[in-house]
Design a protein around this motif. Structure first.
Motif, PDB file in Angstrom:
ATOM      1  N   SER A 190       0.851  -1.187   0.000  1.00  0.00           N
ATOM      2  CA  SER A 190       0.000   0.000   0.000  1.00  0.00           C
ATOM      3  C   SER A 190       0.890   1.242   0.000  1.00  0.00           C
ATOM      4  CB  SER A 190      -0.918   0.011   1.223  1.00  0.00           C
ATOM      5  OG  SER A 190      -1.694   1.190   1.263  1.00  0.00           O
ATOM      6  N   VAL A 191       0.666   2.134  -0.956  1.00  0.00           N
ATOM      7  CA  VAL A 191       1.429   3.380  -1.054  1.00  0.00           C
ATOM      8  C   VAL A 191       0.451   4.543  -1.131  1.00  0.00           C
ATOM      9  CG1 VAL A 191       3.422   2.301  -2.168  1.00  0.00           C
ATOM     10  CG2 VAL A 191       1.559   3.174  -3.572  1.00  0.00           C
ATOM     11  N   SER A 192       0.916   5.729  -0.765  1.00  0.00           N
ATOM     12  CA  SER A 192       0.064   6.914  -0.789  1.00  0.00           C
ATOM     13  C   SER A 192       0.916   8.144  -1.082  1.00  0.00           C
ATOM     14  CB  SER A 192      -0.662   7.082   0.552  1.00  0.00           C
ATOM     15  OG  SER A 192       0.275   7.154   1.611  1.00  0.00           O
ATOM     16  N   THR A 220       7.070   9.377  -9.868  1.00  0.00           N
ATOM     17  CA  THR A 220       6.371  10.034  -8.755  1.00  0.00           C
ATOM     18  C   THR A 220       6.830   9.446  -7.421  1.00  0.00           C
ATOM     19  OG1 THR A 220       4.442  10.361 -10.165  1.00  0.00           O
ATOM     20  CG2 THR A 220       4.104  10.597  -7.792  1.00  0.00           C
ATOM     21  N   LYS A 221       7.057  10.322  -6.446  1.00  0.00           N
ATOM     22  CA  LYS A 221       7.456   9.891  -5.106  1.00  0.00           C
ATOM     23  C   LYS A 221       6.209   9.576  -4.277  1.00  0.00           C
ATOM     24  CE  LYS A 221      11.998  10.509  -5.250  1.00  0.00           C
ATOM     25  NZ  LYS A 221      12.964   9.410  -5.014  1.00  0.00           N
ATOM     26  N   LEU A 222       6.154   8.381  -3.719  1.00  0.00           N
ATOM     27  CA  LEU A 222       5.057   7.954  -2.858  1.00  0.00           C
ATOM     28  C   LEU A 222       5.633   7.425  -1.543  1.00  0.00           C
ATOM     29  CD1 LEU A 222       2.890   6.038  -5.496  1.00  0.00           C
ATOM     30  CD2 LEU A 222       2.572   8.384  -4.702  1.00  0.00           C
ATOM     31  N   ARG A 223       4.762   7.233  -0.567  1.00  0.00           N
ATOM     32  CA  ARG A 223       5.196   6.735   0.735  1.00  0.00           C
ATOM     33  C   ARG A 223       4.602   5.342   0.957  1.00  0.00           C
ATOM     34  NH1 ARG A 223       7.244   9.268   5.049  1.00  0.00           N
ATOM     35  NH2 ARG A 223       6.642  11.316   4.266  1.00  0.00           N
ATOM     36  N   MET A 224       5.457   4.416   1.440  1.00  0.00           N
ATOM     37  CA  MET A 224       4.978   3.079   1.741  1.00  0.00           C
ATOM     38  C   MET A 224       4.201   3.090   3.056  1.00  0.00           C
ATOM     39  SD  MET A 224       8.327   0.789   0.844  1.00  0.00           S
ATOM     40  CE  MET A 224       9.367   1.168  -0.581  1.00  0.00           C
ATOM     41  N   ASP A 225       3.093   2.372   3.055  1.00  0.00           N
ATOM     42  CA  ASP A 225       2.203   2.331   4.212  1.00  0.00           C
ATOM     43  C   ASP A 225       1.848   3.751   4.627  1.00  0.00           C
ATOM     44  OD1 ASP A 225       2.360  -0.462   4.176  1.00  0.00           O
ATOM     45  OD2 ASP A 225       4.211  -0.421   5.345  1.00  0.00           O
ATOM     46  N   MET A 226       1.726   4.013   5.919  1.00  0.00           N
ATOM     47  CA  MET A 226       1.374   5.357   6.370  1.00  0.00           C
ATOM     48  C   MET A 226       2.609   6.165   6.773  1.00  0.00           C
ATOM     49  SD  MET A 226      -2.047   4.663   8.659  1.00  0.00           S
ATOM     50  CE  MET A 226      -2.165   6.401   9.058  1.00  0.00           C
ATOM     51  N   TYR A 227       3.582   5.505   7.400  1.00  0.00           N
ATOM     52  CA  TYR A 227       4.754   6.211   7.898  1.00  0.00           C
ATOM     53  C   TYR A 227       6.046   5.563   7.418  1.00  0.00           C
ATOM     54  CZ  TYR A 227       1.081   7.762  11.090  1.00  0.00           C
ATOM     55  OH  TYR A 227      -0.094   8.250  11.616  1.00  0.00           O
ATOM     56  N   GLY A 228       5.984   4.796   6.329  1.00  0.00           N
ATOM     57  CA  GLY A 228       7.155   4.085   5.839  1.00  0.00           C
ATOM     58  C   GLY A 228       8.054   4.967   4.981  1.00  0.00           C
ATOM     59  N   PRO A 229       9.092   4.352   4.401  1.00  0.00           N
ATOM     60  CA  PRO A 229      10.027   5.107   3.559  1.00  0.00           C
ATOM     61  C   PRO A 229       9.398   5.497   2.223  1.00  0.00           C
ATOM     62  CG  PRO A 229      10.565   2.764   3.549  1.00  0.00           C
ATOM     63  CD  PRO A 229       9.481   2.938   4.552  1.00  0.00           C
ATOM     64  N   ALA A 251       6.049  -5.295   1.717  1.00  0.00           N
ATOM     65  CA  ALA A 251       4.799  -5.811   1.173  1.00  0.00           C
ATOM     66  C   ALA A 251       4.300  -7.006   1.986  1.00  0.00           C
ATOM     67  CB  ALA A 251       4.989  -6.213  -0.290  1.00  0.00           C
ATOM     68  N   VAL A 252       3.012  -7.274   1.860  1.00  0.00           N
ATOM     69  CA  VAL A 252       2.352  -8.377   2.551  1.00  0.00           C
ATOM     70  C   VAL A 252       2.263  -9.563   1.605  1.00  0.00           C
ATOM     71  CG1 VAL A 252       0.217  -9.136   3.661  1.00  0.00           C
ATOM     72  CG2 VAL A 252       1.021  -6.787   3.985  1.00  0.00           C
ATOM     73  N   SER A 253       2.740 -10.724   2.063  1.00  0.00           N
ATOM     74  CA  SER A 253       2.641 -11.936   1.251  1.00  0.00           C
ATOM     75  C   SER A 253       1.177 -12.309   1.072  1.00  0.00           C
ATOM     76  CB  SER A 253       3.396 -13.084   1.922  1.00  0.00           C
ATOM     77  OG  SER A 253       4.776 -12.782   2.014  1.00  0.00           O
ATOM     78  N   THR A 254       0.762 -12.481  -0.176  1.00  0.00           N
ATOM     79  CA  THR A 254      -0.639 -12.731  -0.497  1.00  0.00           C
ATOM     80  C   THR A 254      -0.738 -13.874  -1.496  1.00  0.00           C
ATOM     81  OG1 THR A 254      -1.078 -10.361  -0.203  1.00  0.00           O
ATOM     82  CG2 THR A 254      -2.795 -11.669  -1.263  1.00  0.00           C
ATOM     83  N   VAL A 255      -1.733 -14.717  -1.304  1.00  0.00           N
ATOM     84  CA  VAL A 255      -2.003 -15.817  -2.229  1.00  0.00           C
ATOM     85  C   VAL A 255      -3.476 -15.744  -2.613  1.00  0.00           C
ATOM     86  CG1 VAL A 255      -1.929 -18.292  -2.637  1.00  0.00           C
ATOM     87  CG2 VAL A 255      -0.241 -17.229  -1.119  1.00  0.00           C
TER      88      VAL A 255
END
Length: 735
Positions: A456-458, A511-520, A562-566
């Motif tokens: 998730s990025v924002s 474009t610069k985005l942020r990972m999660d809410m407070y990530g890099p 990232a979250v591992s998803t299947v």
């Protein structure tokens, strides 16, 4: 029943306390650092055959780590403590899938302080490998949080008002009928007292004294039964709800109000019933006969209720005001009391239209209704009011539970009607490189497993979160229709063609985005092409565009966050396929969560109110069935001499039994018809007040009517032994 109702505030207070004491989320703004007084917590809830199981993975970080409520000590890593109900579920035969899923040694049981009710399924699993920086893991230095009280939504206020009336009004109807049992014998006793010199005032006082004494004795007996029954409260569960013994403690003010209300109602009904009786020294004259019941005022009562409900609420906010609540309360009462007003008229019309012809049991039944119509309808009024209230509640709850069609429901059925898509997620903090799809693909019922990482990025200035799916080319080809693919490519999915929701995502290379809410920070890679998602891709059920990236294009930092998803495609016809999937995921890692997108989750608050009200309606129906049995036995005893005379003149007992059955079934059938009509009208009106479209679940409404009919029929059948005893020759003796 009333003492139980007086205990509801205590039940709710204790339940709220237990909810607050076991909150395991840091709701404050302060950061909690590791110490001997902290513990790591992660949700690992699961579901087994539709039964929700609350699970937590915990890892104490020191000897003074806080304990969850109901847990005496932390067991060793790999062990778990479970609630008594879950312990029984794990030991039950046929639950091997659950035992395989929770294949951890049980080191103890959770006490009552950590459970909402005795039947709740809860477990705490102790681990030693939890990562504090994983997205779903949180650090706590204490359990519990006090919440400020919030007003209920208007829909729930409406449901609660309707529920209180529906549950308590039949009890009042029952009391009104019960105090008139044995009225004819009482009047004969009073006539004898008039013969030896008592005046009318004295007889009225004596009647009131008899009723007051019997009512107080009944209240005392009810209190004894309540105190005895509450000792077994923990073993009883109705509609999935249970309570602890200490929860069933009536509030003193409400308990006193119960005593005063029952006594006042009993005395009032007794005095009203004596107005139709002239007790004279040489006999009793009842003021009844050929006067036909008028319909206009009987229909005016429910019509008044409908009008009051229509004008009581202009907006949902009015339900939080006293005047709005009072008007809604009076409107519901008028409609339900209208059932008791219309039913006697309907029974009278039936006997007039169909009396005088037909088989002998039919004529005996109709003649009995003509002579004792009031007694018959009094016994049926309670069941009719309860059914009308249950129908109204069910109509209201059905309408409130209907959610508008959501875009997330698209594609939930998977590639075909026989298959659906499930999504398994594990936030492992990027510490593992395990491939989960090959193992999950071997689960019984699973057709295909596609593995990817979900990030998730924002935008840096906040804004709408966006989704990145990271996988190798082989799995990306299963998620979208790709023209070509090599490591380093990135693709943008197009929103579904049928989607009308606006696209809020902003994708642009660089474009610069942020990972999660407070990530890099993260930079959007070069977008190779725009592609169409397949039904197995989460982007297929989203109104936003999703970025599909290979690991090289996304970068190592993005893969780690990232979250591992299947994504799993499974056959719907395979038995217990969802439980097989959950078990397989839990065997890989207990922290795996599995979602089934096509499945409605419902509103937890509305579901809780629904279960509580249906449990109450069930209890009321049992109570009313018992009252009908008492009424039927009273009628048989009152008519014992007449029945004995009929048998002496050659009337077969089978004919009498059939007539008694018809005499009970006919008012019940009319009562259920009136109850269904008024209950449906009440439910539809309440839905209009809530601003919801009117929706009827006819199968459920018919089932409620069937329960009422079964209760009345069962009560009638239980009177047959008393009927056989009353028709013996000894019944001809009279003094």
């Amino acid at each position: 029943m009333l003492l139980f109702a007086a205990s509801v505030p205590t039940v709710r207070h204790h339940r709220d306390q237990r909810i607050h004491h076991r909150i395991d989320v840091n709701l404050s703004d302060r950061a909690i650092t590791r110490s001997d007084h902290t513990v790591l917590v992660r949700d690992i809830d699961t579901v087994f055959r539709g039964e929700k199981i609350r699970g937590r993975m915990v890892q104490p970080e020191g000897p003074a780590a806080p304990l969850p409520p109901g847990v005496q000590r932390y067991p060793r890593p790999g062990e778990m403590v479970v609630s008594p109900a879950l312990h029984k579920l794990l030991a039950a035969p046929g639950d091997g899938l659950l035992r395989e899923r929770l294949a951890h040694p049980v080191a103890g049981e959770i006490g009552d302080a950590g459970l909402l009710d005795p039947g709740e399924h809860v477990f705490y699993l102790v681990a030693n490998h939890m990562a504090a920086d994983a997205g779903q893991t949180r650090r706590l230095d204490h359990f519990g949080k006090a919440y400020a009280k919030k007003p209920l939504p208007p829909e729930l206020v409406l449901v609660c008002i309707a529920g209180i009336v529906v549950l308590l009004l039949p009890v009042g109807v029952f009391i009104a009928a019960a105090v008139r049992f044995g009225g004819e014998r009482r009047d004969r006793r009073l006539a004898a007292l008039r013969l030896v010199g008592a005046n009318r005032g004295m007889t009225a006082t004596i009647a009131a004294g008899e009723v007051a004494l019997s009512t107080l004795a009944g209240i005392a007996l009810g209190a004894v039964l309540f105190m005895t029954g509450r000792q077994f409260a923990g073993t009883v569960e109705i509609q999935g709800l249970g309570v602890f013994t200490e929860d069933l403690t009536p509030q003193p003010l409400l308990a006193a109000l119960v005593v005063v209300a029952v006594l006042t109602l009993s005395l009032g009904i007794t005095q009203l019933s004596m107005h139709k009786v002239a007790v004279e020294p040489l006999g009793v004259v009842r003021k009844s006969g050929s006067i036909s019941r008028r319909l206009w005022w009987r229909t005016a009562l429910p019509l008044l209720g409908l009008i009051l409900l229509r004008i009581s609420v202009r907006s949902p906010a009015d339900l939080h005001g006293t005047s709005g609540v009072v008007l809604v309360l009076i409107g519901i009462l008028s409609l339900l009391v209208g059932v008791t007003a219309v039913l006697p008229w309907a029974v009278e019309r039936l006997t007039r239209l169909f009396g005088g012809f037909g088989p002998l049991p039919w004529q005996l039944a109709l003649r009995g209704l003509q002579l004792n119509g009031d007694s018959a309808t009094r016994s049926v009024n309670g069941i009719a009011v309860a059914v009308a209230g249950a129908v109204a509640l069910q109509t209201l709850l059905t309408g409130l539970s209907q959610n508008p069609v959501d875009s997330t429901a698209r594609g939930a059925h998977g590639p075909s009607a026989s298959t659906r898509v499930a999504v398994a997620r594990l936030d492992d903090g990027g510490t593992r490189g395990t491939q989960y799809a090959p193992v999950l693909a071997t689960t019984p019922g699973v057709r295909r497993a596609i593995e990817f990482k979900k990030l998730s990025v924002s935008p840096l200035n906040g804004g709408f979160p966006q989704t990145v799916l990271i996988a190798d080319c082989a799995h990306l080809r299963l998620l979208a229709q790709l023209p070509s693919c090599s490591d380093g490519d990135a693709f943008l999915t197009a929103p579904p063609a049928t989607d009308t929701m606006p696209d809020m995502s902003t994708w642009a290379t660089g474009t610069k985005l942020r990972m999660d809410m407070y990530g890099p920070h993260w930079t959007v890679p070069h977008i190779t092409a725009t592609v169409r998602a397949t039904p197995a891709c989460p982007a297929e059920v989203s109104s936003e565009r999703t970025l599909l990236a290979t690991p090289w294009a996304a970068g190592h930092t993005a893969v780690a966050h990232a979250v591992s998803t299947v994504s799993l495609t499974y056959a719907t016809g395979f038995k217990d396929v969802q439980d097989h999937i959950r078990t397989a995921a839990a065997r890989l890692d207990p922290a795996f969560s599995v979602d089934f997108p096509g499945k409605s989750q419902g509103d937890p608050a509305l579901d809780g109110v629904r279960r509580a009200l249906l449990a109450g309606v069930t209890a009321v129906l049992v109570l009313i069935a018992a009252s009908m049995l008492l009424g039927a036995l009273e009628q048989v005893r009152e008519r014992a001499r007449v029945l004995s005379v009929l048998v002496a003149f050659g009337t077969p007992r089978r004919t009498l039994a059939t007539s008694v059955l018809l005499q009970s079934v006919l008012p019940v059938g009319l009562g259920l018809l009136v109850a269904e009509s008024i209950g449906t009208a009440l439910g539809s009106t309440l839905l209009d007040l809530a601003g919801r479209p009117v929706t009827h679940n006819w199968s459920t409404l018919l089932a409620i009517a069937g329960i009422g009919a079964a209760a009345s029929l069962g009560a009638t059948l239980l009177t047959l032994p008393a009927l056989w005893r009353s028709t013996r020759p000894q019944g001809l003796r009279h003094e």
